[in-house]
Design an enzyme around this catalytic site. Structure first.
Site, PDB file in Angstrom:
ATOM      1  N   LEU A 157       0.845  -1.195   0.000  1.00 17.27           N
ATOM      2  CA  LEU A 157       0.000   0.000   0.000  1.00 17.27           C
ATOM      3  C   LEU A 157       0.878   1.242   0.000  1.00 17.27           C
ATOM      4  O   LEU A 157       1.937   1.264   0.636  1.00 17.27           O
ATOM      5  CB  LEU A 157      -0.886   0.043   1.253  1.00 17.27           C
ATOM      6  CG  LEU A 157      -1.884  -1.086   1.440  1.00 17.27           C
ATOM      7  CD1 LEU A 157      -2.517  -0.991   2.812  1.00 17.27           C
ATOM      8  CD2 LEU A 157      -2.929  -1.016   0.354  1.00 17.27           C
ATOM      9  N   SER A 196       9.658   8.540  -0.950  1.00 11.09           N
ATOM     10  CA  SER A 196       8.977   7.499  -0.185  1.00 11.09           C
ATOM     11  C   SER A 196       9.873   6.857   0.858  1.00 11.09           C
ATOM     12  O   SER A 196      11.093   6.782   0.680  1.00 11.09           O
ATOM     13  CB  SER A 196       8.514   6.379  -1.124  1.00 11.09           C
ATOM     14  OG  SER A 196       7.642   6.857  -2.110  1.00 11.09           O
ATOM     15  N   ILE A 230       4.190  -1.073   3.562  1.00 11.34           N
ATOM     16  CA  ILE A 230       3.514   0.212   3.663  1.00 11.34           C
ATOM     17  C   ILE A 230       4.473   1.298   3.190  1.00 11.34           C
ATOM     18  O   ILE A 230       5.529   1.524   3.792  1.00 11.34           O
ATOM     19  CB  ILE A 230       3.063   0.501   5.112  1.00 11.34           C
ATOM     20  CG1 ILE A 230       2.220  -0.653   5.665  1.00 11.34           C
ATOM     21  CG2 ILE A 230       2.353   1.842   5.186  1.00 11.34           C
ATOM     22  CD1 ILE A 230       0.949  -0.937   4.902  1.00 11.34           C
ATOM     23  N   GLU A 231       4.112   1.952   2.095  1.00  9.87           N
ATOM     24  CA  GLU A 231       4.898   3.059   1.559  1.00  9.87           C
ATOM     25  C   GLU A 231       4.222   4.353   2.001  1.00  9.87           C
ATOM     26  O   GLU A 231       3.022   4.525   1.859  1.00  9.87           O
ATOM     27  CB  GLU A 231       4.911   2.978   0.032  1.00  9.87           C
ATOM     28  CG  GLU A 231       5.681   4.086  -0.648  1.00  9.87           C
ATOM     29  CD  GLU A 231       5.668   3.943  -2.172  1.00  9.87           C
ATOM     30  OE1 GLU A 231       6.235   4.841  -2.826  1.00  9.87           O
ATOM     31  OE2 GLU A 231       5.104   2.963  -2.690  1.00  9.87           O
ATOM     32  N   ILE A 232       5.020   5.262   2.554  1.00  4.63           N
ATOM     33  CA  ILE A 232       4.534   6.583   2.937  1.00  4.63           C
ATOM     34  C   ILE A 232       5.301   7.578   2.080  1.00  4.63           C
ATOM     35  O   ILE A 232       6.536   7.593   2.097  1.00  4.63           O
ATOM     36  CB  ILE A 232       4.749   6.848   4.437  1.00  4.63           C
ATOM     37  CG1 ILE A 232       4.114   5.723   5.258  1.00  4.63           C
ATOM     38  CG2 ILE A 232       4.188   8.209   4.829  1.00  4.63           C
ATOM     39  CD1 ILE A 232       4.579   5.675   6.691  1.00  4.63           C
TER      40      ILE A 232
END
Length: 128
Positions: free
Chosen positions: A71, A109, A120-122
């Site tokens: 995500l 990222s 989990i990519e932020i």
């Protein structure tokens, strides 16, 4: 037919309480119950429905497995603040910060794992 947006997605998880704690504490989402005790995590105009593993909920994906999802979440926070927040929460960063390609172009990222091992990519579009 033209699609407008993604309304929600479903994560199959081993432990709903542990998953909620992570997404609330680390990513600032809010937990909400709906439809006879089901649980979702809300953020912005979206939500993530949580299915327990194995899931009695139908319909569902053909092979719903915990830890099988990648995500990407977008934030307006500077990526350095994201890194500081993750470290303060005791979250190990798998990769990043690095420049990646998002739906709207280049972004910066960092990647972490949730309790089930989902990637989990932020990311932030302003810090490229």
């Amino acid at each position: 037919m033209n699609l407008d947006r993604l309304d929600h997605l479903v994560l199959t998880v081993r432990d709903i309480e542990r998953t909620c704690a992570f997404y609330e504490r680390v990513l600032g989402m809010s937990r909400q119950s709906f439809a006879k005790g089901r649980v979702a995590l809300h953020f912005g105009d979206q939500k993530i429905n949580l299915h327990p593993y194995p899931s009695p909920i139908d319909p569902k994906a053909a092979v719903p497995e915990p830890g099988s999802v990648d995500l990407c979440f977008i934030t307006e926070a500077p990526i350095d603040e994201v890194v500081d927040h993750l470290r303060a929460q005791g979250i190990e960063i798998d990769v990043g910060p690095r420049t990646t390609a998002g739906a709207l172009g280049p972004m910066t990222s960092v990647y972490v794992r949730d309790p089930d091992g989902n990637l989990i990519e932020i990311a932030n579009y302003q810090n490229t």
